[in-house]
Design an enzyme around this catalytic site. Structure first.
Site, mmCIF file in Angstrom:
data_model
loop_
_atom_site.group_PDB
_atom_site.id
_atom_site.type_symbol
_atom_site.label_atom_id
_atom_site.label_comp_id
_atom_site.label_asym_id
_atom_site.label_seq_id
_atom_site.Cartn_x
_atom_site.Cartn_y
_atom_site.Cartn_z
ATOM 1 N N LYS A 672 -7.581 -14.001 -0.546
ATOM 2 C CA LYS A 672 -6.337 -13.231 -0.610
ATOM 3 C C LYS A 672 -6.314 -12.107 0.427
ATOM 4 O O LYS A 672 -7.343 -11.707 0.968
ATOM 5 C CB LYS A 672 -6.120 -12.693 -2.021
ATOM 6 C CG LYS A 672 -5.760 -13.809 -3.002
ATOM 7 C CD LYS A 672 -5.280 -13.307 -4.334
ATOM 8 C CE LYS A 672 -4.793 -14.485 -5.200
ATOM 9 N NZ LYS A 672 -4.378 -14.065 -6.547
ATOM 10 N N ARG A 705 -11.532 -18.214 -10.259
ATOM 11 C CA ARG A 705 -10.664 -19.233 -9.662
ATOM 12 C C ARG A 705 -10.783 -19.161 -8.141
ATOM 13 O O ARG A 705 -10.448 -18.130 -7.536
ATOM 14 C CB ARG A 705 -9.223 -18.992 -10.121
ATOM 15 C CG ARG A 705 -8.191 -19.996 -9.638
ATOM 16 C CD ARG A 705 -6.827 -19.656 -10.230
ATOM 17 N NE ARG A 705 -5.809 -20.614 -9.837
ATOM 18 C CZ ARG A 705 -5.062 -20.503 -8.723
ATOM 19 N NH1 ARG A 705 -5.227 -19.470 -7.907
ATOM 20 N NH2 ARG A 705 -4.150 -21.419 -8.442
#
Length: 726
Positions: A672, A705
Site C-alpha cells: 500500500k 492479508r
C-alpha cells in the site's frame, strides 16, 4: 449519546476534540461578556453557535439544525432556512410554548422558511393552527400531500416503507421502526427535494442506511433487549405500538425518567408489563425511583422493584429474563445513554515506554502523580462519568497504582481515565469494584475481561486457532498492485494453488477494485469474474473468502461455495448484514471512510486507534442487531482507507489495543501507498510489506492479508517462533 461532540457532525462524523476546543475558544469571550451582564447563554444556545461556526468553517453544502424547544424563541431562529419541518406537535415545554397543542403548534410554525412551504406531519388541531401561520406540505398516511405507508416488518429490525409524492415514488426499508418514523422519512424526503435535485434511488438508499442509536434500538437477543428514549406520554404510546409487533413471553421494563415529566400519563401509555425495575439516571433532574414506584403501583399490575443505579437495573433485569422474554429500557434518553455503556464501553489496553507516560495518553490531564513505568505494569484507558472517574482514581491510588483523569468537565457526559498498575493491583481493584454498585461494578466486569490472560482464547478464528495468512487473488483488470494478471479463470485458479502451496491459509477473491479512482462495476460483471473461480476452488482444502461490497454478490458467492465475506465498507449496506446473518458465515468487518478510497476526503482523528475502535464498536452493534453472531465477526482497522501514512503506521504499532474488541484481527497492508512514508515507491514495496507483516504478527494480528504469500508466511513463522521462545 455520551459525547457532546455527537451533537455536531459533518458527513456523519462528530467533530474532533481539537476542533471543538478551537471553536469554544472562539466564542468564549462573548459567553463571558454575556454572563457578566447577567444574560448567560444556555448550553443549547452555546452548542447552536458552535455548530453554526463549525459548518461555516467547514464550508458545508447543507447544514441541518434541530430545534430545541420549538420555533419563535429557539436558538436556531437566528438562521434563515431554505427548508424547514415540524414533524409533530405534542404537549411539551408547556411552561414556555403554551398549554395547548394549538398554542405550541403556532410557536413551532415560526421555523417556516420565507420562500418555501413548511413540511409537517402534524394533524388535526395542531395542523389547523400551523395553517393559520404559513403554507404547508403535509405528510401522512391519508389526506396528505405526501402519502406514507408501512408494509410491515421485513426482519426484526427493519420494515418496508412506501412514500408517494406528486410525480415521484420511493420504496425502501427503514431500521427506524414505527409509523412515526415512516412519516419522519417522508418529511426528510420532502425537505431534501426542496433544496436539492435528488432522485428516488438516492433517497431510498439514504433512508435505508439511516440509524439512530437509542430509538427502538435492538441491542441483544435471548432475551431481546431494546433501548428506546421515550421520555414523554406521546413517545411512550409509540413505544407501546412498536412492542405489539413482537412475540415474547414476558415484558420486563427498566425505567428511569426526569422529575419534570408527566409520569402518570407516561406509565398509562406503556404496554402491559410483567415486571418493572425502577432506577434514576445520573442527572440532577432525575426522578427518584420511589416517586416512580408509587405511580407504577397505582397504574399497573406489574411486579415493581427499585434498583437505583441504571446499569445495575439493566444487568439484574437481563439476568432475570428468560430467552424468550423482552427487555425494554426507557423513560429518558439519559437512562438509555447510561444503559448503552453496557454494549459500547471497551477499556483499551495501552503500552507505555520511557518516552510515553500516562499523560501522553490523556493530553491536558494533570490529575494524579505518575510513577516510572516498569515492564510488569499494565495500563488501561477507559471512560466513565465524572463522579465515577474520581472514585476510580482514588481507589487505584489507595491500592498502590496510579491514575490520571481528564481535566475536561464532562458534566453528565463521559470523561477519560487512564489506570496504571501491576496485574496484582488491577486484580485487587477489580475485587473492590465488584462490591460496588452501578457504573463501578460494570467497569469491574470490563476490566476483568481485559486483564484475563487467556482472553485470546475467545478470539478463535473460524478456521484455526493459530495466526493465518490470507492470499489476495484479484480477478480484476484495475486493482492497484496486480490488476489484470489473473483475469482469466485458469490463471486465477493456478495462482490460488500457488499461494496455497506457498503457505496461504485463506484465499481472498476480489472482483471489483476499491483503489482510489476505481470505476464501479455492476453486480453481474463482478459475479462473472468471481463465480467460476469460486466453483473451481470449492474442492480445495483452503477456505475462500470474497472481497465485495454488494449483498447480491455476497449471496451468490456463498451459494457457489465461498466460506466467508470480506466487506471493506464495514457492512454499510443493511442488506449485506442481512445476507451474512441469513447464511451465518464469517465476515470481515473493516473500518473505512469511503469505498472506493477518496483521496480528497480529509478526515481528522483525535486518536486514530481509539477513534477506529469506537467506530468499529458501533458497526459491530449494527451487525449484531441484524442477527450476525459476534463469533462470526473478524475486524479490520482499514489500513489505507481514510487514514494518512503516519496514521496507518500508528494503527499497526498499536494493534494490541484492538484486543479491546474481543474479535479476531485482520491486517491488510500489502504494497500500500503508506510505504511512500519510508521512501518506497510502487515497485519497491515487497520488503516493507514483509517487515510490517513480522511486526503485525508479533503484535498478535490473527490474519494477515498479502499478495506475496511465501515471503510473508516466512515472516509470520519467524515472529511466531520468537514469541514462543521468548
Amino acid at each position: 449519546m455520551n459525547d457532546i461532540r455527537e451533537r455536531i457532525q459533518v458527513n456523519g462524523r462528530k467533530i474532533s476534540k481539537k476542533e471543538l476546543t478551537t471553536l469554544v475558544e472562539r466564542i468564549r469571550p462573548h459567553v463571558a461578556t454575556r454572563s457578566a451582564a447577567g444574560d448567560a447563554p444556555t448550553q443549547f444556545e452555546a452548542l447552536t453557535a458552535l455548530g453554526i461556526a463549525c459548518f461555516s468553517q467547514r464550508d458545508v453544502d447543507v447544514a441541518i439544525l434541530e430545534v430545541g424547544i420549538g420555533g419563535r424563541y429557539d436558538a436556531t431562529s437566528v438562521v434563515d432556512p431554505v427548508a424547514s419541518a415540524v414533524t409533530s406537535v405534542s404537549l411539551e415545554h408547556t411552561d414556555l410554548l403554551g398549554d395547548t397543542v394549538e398554542e405550541i403548534a403556532k410557536d413551532k410554525a415560526q421555523v417556516a422558511p420565507a420562500a418555501k412551504p413548511l413540511v409537517t406531519g402534524a394533524t388535526e388541531n395542531s395542523l389547523s393552527a400551523i395553517l393559520e401561520e404559513t403554507d404547508v406540505i403535509t405528510v401522512g398516511e391519508q389526506d396528505a400531500d405526501i402519502l406514507v405507508r408501512t408494509n410491515g416488518l421485513v426482519s426484526r429490525t427493519e420494515e418496508e416503507v412506501v412514500i408517494d409524492g406528486e410525480g415521484w415514488h420511493v420504496e425502501t426499508q427503514l431500521s427506524l421502526l414505527g409509523r412515526h418514523q415512516a412519516i419522519n422519512a417522508g418529511i426528510a424526503t420532502a425537505l431534501a427535494r426542496q433544496f436539492a435535485a435528488v432522485n428516488e434511488q438516492t433517497v431510498a438508499q439514504g433512508l435505508r442506511r439511516a440509524n439512530w442509536p437509542g430509538r427502538f434500538e435492538i441491542v441483544a437477543s435471548d432475551p431481546q433487549v431494546v433501548l428506546d428514549g421515550a421520555h414523554n406520554p406521546d413517545a411512550c404510546s409509540k413505544l407501546a405500538t412498536l412492542v405489539e409487533r413482537y412475540d415474547y413471553d414476558d415484558l420486563h421494563l427498566v425505567f428511569g425518567a426526569l422529575r419534570d415529566k408527566n409520569h402518570e400519563e407516561m406509565v398509562k401509555n406503556l404496554p402491559a408489563l410483567d415486571t418493572v425495575t425502577l432506577c434514576r439516571p445520573n442527572v440532577d433532574r432525575g426522578a427518584t425511583p420511589e416517586t416512580l414506584e408509587r405511580v407504577f403501583n397505582s397504574k399497573t399490575a406489574a411486579r415493581v422493584a427499585v434498583v437505583p443505579e441504571v446499569l445495575d437495573a439493566v444487568e439484574q433485569t437481563i439476568t432475570r429474563a428468560d430467552p424468550d422474554d423482552l427487555v425494554v429500557i426507557t423513560g429518558s434518553l439519559y437512562t438509555v445513554s447510561e444503559a448503552r455503556d453496557r454494549w459500547t464501553r471497551r477499556p483499551i489496553p495501552k503500552q507505555l515506554s520511557k518516552t510515553r507516560c500516562i499523560h501522553d495518553l490523556l493530553p491536558g490531564s494533570t490529575q494524579g502523580t505518575i510513577l516510572p513505568n516498569t515492564i510488569s505494569e499494565k495500563t488501561i484507558k477507559t471512560y466513565c462519568r465524572p463522579a465515577t472517574a474520581e472514585r476510580l482514581k482514588e481507589l487505584m491510588f489507595s491500592i498502590g497504582g496510579t491514575a490520571a483523569v481528564s481535566d475536561i468537565d464532562g458534566v453528565h457526559q463521559h470523561i477519560d481515565i487512564v489506570l496504571n498498575g501491576s496485574h496484582e493491583e488491577f486484580t485487587q481493584l477489580i475485587e473492590v469494584l465488584e462490591g460496588a454498585n452501578g457504573e463501578l461494578s460494570h467497569i469491574a466486569t470490563q476490566l476483568r475481561s481485559v486483564l484475563d490472560e487467556d482472553r485470546d482464547a475467545t478470539n478463535v478464528l473460524p478456521w484455526s486457532e493459530d495466526q493465518m495468512i490470507m492470499g489476495i487473488l484479484n480477478v480484476t483488470p484495475d486493482s492497484f498492485h496486480d490488476g489484470g494478471e489473473y483475469a482469466r479463470v485458469e490463471d486465477a485458479v493456478s495462482r490460488a494453488d500457488q499461494m496455497a502451496t506457498a503457505g496461504a491459509d485463506i484465499i481472498d477473491i476480489g472482483g471489483e477494485s476499491t483503489r482510489p479512482g476505481a470505476d464501479p462495476v455492476s453486480a453481474e460483471q463482478e459475479l462473472d469474474r468471481i463465480i467460476p473461480v469460486i466453483e473451481r476452488l470449492a474442492d480445495r482444502d483452503v477456505p475462500v473468502t470474497v472481497d465485495t461490497l454488494k449483498p447480491a454478490v455476497a449471496k451468490a458467492a456463498i451459494e457457489a461455495g465461498a466460506d466467508a465475506i470480506n466487506d471493506v465498507s464495514g457492512l454499510a449496506d443493511p442488506d449485506m448484514r442481512r445476507v451474512i446473518a441469513e447464511y451465518d458465515v464469517p465476515v470481515v468487518l473493516m473500518h473505512s471512510i469511503d469505498t472506493p478510497v477518496n483521496p480528497d476526503r480529509s478526515v481528522t482523528y483525535d486518536d486514530v486507534v481509539e477513534d477506529v475502535i469506537t467506530d468499529l464498536t458501533e458497526q459491530m452493534i449494527l451487525a449484531e442487531r441484524a442477527g450476525i453472531d459476534r463469533e462470526q465477526i473478524i475486524i479490520d482497522p482499514g489500513i489505507g482507507f481514510g487514514k494518512s501514512a503516519a496514521e496507518n503506521f500508528e494503527l499497526i504499532a498499536r494493534l494490541a489495543e484492538f484486543r479491546a474488541l474481543e474479535c479476531p484481527l485482520l491486517i491488510g497492508h500489502s504494497h500500500k501507498s503508506m510505504f511512500t512514508h519510508v521512501s518506497c515507491g510502487p515497485d519497491d514495496r515487497l520488503a516493507p510489506t514483509v517487515a510490517t507483516t513480522a511486526l503485525a504478527a508479533e503484535r498478535h494480528a490473527d490474519i494477515i492479508r498479502v499478495h506475496d504469500v511465501a515471503e510473508n508466511a516466512a515472516a509470520m513463522r519467524v515472529a511466531k517462533a520468537m514469541a514462543d521462545r521468548w
